[in-house]
Design a protein around this motif. Structure first.
Motif, PDB file in Angstrom:
ATOM      1  N   TYR A   1      47.870  50.974  50.880  1.00  0.00           N
ATOM      2  CA  TYR A   1      49.013  51.238  51.755  1.00  0.00           C
ATOM      3  C   TYR A   1      50.281  51.575  50.986  1.00  0.00           C
ATOM      4  O   TYR A   1      51.137  52.280  51.490  1.00  0.00           O
TER       5      TYR A   1
ATOM      6  N   GLU B   1      46.087  39.797  53.434  1.00  0.00           N
ATOM      7  CA  GLU B   1      45.027  39.614  52.446  1.00  0.00           C
ATOM      8  C   GLU B   1      45.565  39.802  51.034  1.00  0.00           C
ATOM      9  O   GLU B   1      45.228  39.034  50.118  1.00  0.00           O
ATOM     10  N   ASN B   2      46.399  40.800  50.840  1.00  0.00           N
ATOM     11  CA  ASN B   2      47.011  41.030  49.531  1.00  0.00           C
ATOM     12  C   ASN B   2      47.824  39.814  49.087  1.00  0.00           C
ATOM     13  O   ASN B   2      47.804  39.435  47.909  1.00  0.00           O
TER      14      ASN B   2
ATOM     15  N   TYR C   1      46.889  47.993  59.233  1.00  0.00           N
ATOM     16  CA  TYR C   1      45.752  48.433  58.436  1.00  0.00           C
ATOM     17  C   TYR C   1      46.173  49.161  57.162  1.00  0.00           C
ATOM     18  O   TYR C   1      45.346  49.761  56.475  1.00  0.00           O
ATOM     19  N   GLY C   2      47.443  49.144  56.866  1.00  0.00           N
ATOM     20  CA  GLY C   2      47.905  49.703  55.601  1.00  0.00           C
ATOM     21  C   GLY C   2      48.124  51.205  55.615  1.00  0.00           C
ATOM     22  O   GLY C   2      48.398  51.801  54.570  1.00  0.00           O
TER      23      GLY C   2
ATOM     24  N   ILE D   1      43.849  46.518  47.311  1.00  0.00           N
ATOM     25  CA  ILE D   1      44.352  46.530  48.692  1.00  0.00           C
ATOM     26  C   ILE D   1      45.749  47.114  48.741  1.00  0.00           C
ATOM     27  O   ILE D   1      46.070  47.945  49.603  1.00  0.00           O
TER      28      ILE D   1
ATOM     29  N   ASP E   1      44.938  41.766  58.540  1.00  0.00           N
ATOM     30  CA  ASP E   1      46.104  42.514  58.075  1.00  0.00           C
ATOM     31  C   ASP E   1      45.995  42.674  56.564  1.00  0.00           C
ATOM     32  O   ASP E   1      45.839  41.690  55.828  1.00  0.00           O
ATOM     33  N   ASP E   2      46.072  43.914  56.082  1.00  0.00           N
ATOM     34  CA  ASP E   2      45.934  44.158  54.647  1.00  0.00           C
ATOM     35  C   ASP E   2      47.007  43.462  53.829  1.00  0.00           C
ATOM     36  O   ASP E   2      46.753  42.975  52.719  1.00  0.00           O
ATOM     37  N   GLU E   3      48.230  43.424  54.345  1.00  0.00           N
ATOM     38  CA  GLU E   3      49.306  42.764  53.606  1.00  0.00           C
ATOM     39  C   GLU E   3      49.051  41.266  53.486  1.00  0.00           C
ATOM     40  O   GLU E   3      49.361  40.650  52.454  1.00  0.00           O
TER      41      GLU E   3
END
Length: 553
Positions: free
Chosen positions: A288, A254-255, A86-87, A284, A250-252
């Motif tokens: 993180y 999506e990024n 979740y970052g 995003i 997962d934020d990574e």
């Protein structure tokens, strides 16, 4: 076709994902922490992030009260994985640290330890702060020891050992691993990139398996077509990756696909969309990859892990302390080895010197003492009054030799005790002269004192007296009759020098016993023990013996 909805309906009961697969496989089934992870994963699949984290924290609270060490450490590991997804990288680092502190002093749970070291190392790689090698290397050692293939799969990947990883995956018959190594190897081998990507596409497990690999392969294909300027194909695979991304939550991830969209639309000339996707990716990424994350990890990097479970701060100085401790132990062992070696060499040397000393002792007993005692015996048989002086002289000589033997034996038994103090040299010289006065008179040798009344030196009285007695005795013994023996004393601010000058034939003359015996050896040793120096200058016209002593402590 909407892949997100289709896949979600097929796998809503399957709580895997790449992170889950790497987190739960191999942990004992009796570990209740897995149940909390499954509940967390259900919340994660439904995009309820707060509940996904909250349920893991509830598990930690329970295991802190009544759980096992393995359950508590596993729960912290799971919480770190979830926070990292979740970052929340700073909170993730703290969770990994808690797990590591619990496991650090145990000799068990190598499988679990390898996971904690690996994930902490991955966090350092992602943030590009130092010291990831220590954790990755430790994770690999523990993974090899415990047979943690899931950890080895990641380690070969992040250390770019793709060829080794391919052999590893083939040996296990694991196409999920093999796919990953193929498309990553293609990324660094441009001439064969398409071949590796095709090989990966041919063997990749179908969705819902290997979700992370399916996402990454599509992104890699999109990147490949983007470089080849086949923009429609690049856009197709990027959209395909976007449809898989929600399952990973997962934020990574999506990024990653948002940045790929931005690059594709930039190449297409649609700068408005490129800018929009770039802003979304940056927003995003900012969640993180923050200065707070860097500050936390840098702070943790400046410390090393403490061995005490109650210490909650990660201390990255731990490895240095262990290294220093090992160096210290090796240094101590080396010093012990040197001491033992020196003692053995010293013992051998002492044994050799002991044999030499024994031979020397017999020589002295047979030569010096035997000669003096024989002379006394011959004179005593004559029973003449005029021989009494000679008898006394002989007795004095024997006494000196016996004193020498006594001091010599004490010295070589390491039992001699010295009492350094300021001593009156005039008093000592007068005492020695009185002892040898008969010998001086017998040969009509004149004693010439050439010194002031207040001469002193810093020395041990007994040993200095023995030195002067031997030097004067030797001077009388080898000086011709009717000559002078002069004793001079000179002083500087730090040194007193006693010179004994005679008219004897010198140490290089034909007298076989000139300077023999223990006397000269003791003189040299005892002057040295008094921090002084003995200097002998000899010629056919006579000899000069200088005794240099300190005048202060």
């Amino acid at each position: 076709m909407n892949w997100s909805l289709t896949i979600r309906s097929c796998v809503i009961a399957t709580v895997t994902l790449s992170l889950y697969a790497l987190s739960s496989v191999g942990i004992a089934q009796s570990n209740e922490a897995d149940l909390y992870w499954e509940l967390s994963e259900n919340y994660n699949q439904n995009s309820n992030r707060d509940s996904a984290i909250s349920i893991l924290n509830r598990g930690i609270e329970r295991f802190e009260e009544s759980g096992t060490l393995e359950e508590l450490a596993t729960s912290y590991l799971y919480l770190g994985i979830r926070q990292q997804t979740y970052g929340k990288w700073d909170e993730s680092a703290y969770a990994y640290t808690e797990a590591l502190l619990l496991l650090e002093n145990t000799k068990e749970y190598d499988w679990l330890k390898s996971k904690v070291y690996l994930y902490l190392g991955l966090l350092y790689i992602k943030t590009r702060v130092k010291d990831s090698d220590y954790y990755i290397d430790t994770a690999e050692k523990l993974a090899l020891k415990s047979g943690n293939n899931e950890a080895l799969f990641i380690i070969y990947k992040v250390t770019s050992r793709f060829e080794e990883g391919i052999e590893f995956a083939k040996r296990l018959g694991n196409n999920e691993y093999l796919t990953n190594y193929y498309y990553r190897l293609g990324k660094i081998n441009k001439t064969t990139e398409k071949d590796y990507l095709d090989s990966a596409w041919a063997i990749i497990p179908s969705i819902p398996k290997a979700l992370l690999q399916n996402f990454q392969l599509r992104i890699y294909l999109s990147d490949y077509f983007l470089e080849e300027e086949l923009l429609d194909s690049a856009l197709y695979y990027c959209k395909f990756a976007e449809e898989v991304a929600p399952l990973l939550n997962d934020d990574e991830v999506e990024n990653h696909y948002l940045r790929t969209y931005s690059l594709i639309y930039q190449k297409m000339g649609d700068y408005e969309k490129a800018y929009k996707y770039r802003l979304s990716a940056d927003s995003i990424h900012a969640l993180y990859k923050t200065t707070k994350v860097d500050a936390v990890l840098i702070d943790l990097d400046e410390q090393r892990i403490s061995y005490k479970k109650e210490v909650k701060n990660l201390t990255f100085q731990f490895r240095q302390k262990i290294r220093n401790f090992i160096i210290l132990v090796l240094a101590v062992l080396l010093m012990l080895a040197i001491i033992i070696f020196n003692k053995k060499r010293k013992l051998n040397k002492e044994l050799t010197e002991s044999n030499k000393t024994k031979d020397k002792l017999f020589s002295i007993l047979s030569h010096d003492l035997r000669g003096s005692i024989a002379s006394i015996g011959r004179l005593a048989k004559k029973n003449k009054a005029e021989d009494l002086a000679q008898i006394k002289t002989g007795a004095d000589a024997v006494l000196i030799e016996f004193d020498n033997l006594l001091f010599w034996s004490v010295k070589h038994l390491d039992k001699i005790e010295l009492n350094h103090e300021l001593v009156d040299l005039v008093e000592i010289i007068e005492e020695v002269y009185q002892l040898l006065e008969t010998q001086f008179a017998e040969k009509n040798i004149r004693f010439i004192p050439d010194f002031a009344d207040d001469c002193v030196a810093y020395a041990d009285r007994n040993t200095l007296q023995l030195v002067l007695r031997n030097v004067l005795h030797n001077a009388v013994k080898y000086s011709p009759s009717d000559t002078n023996i002069t004793v001079e004393i000179s002083e500087t601010s730090t040194t007193t020098t006693i010179n004994v000058i005679d008219k004897g034939c010198g140490f290089g003359c034909d007298h076989e016993d000139k300077g023999l015996g223990l006397g000269l050896e003791l003189c040299e040793e005892f002057v040295g023990l008094n921090n002084g120096k003995l200097v002998i200058v000899s010629s056919k016209e006579g000899s000069s013996v200088s005794i240099q002593l300190p005048i202060i402590s």
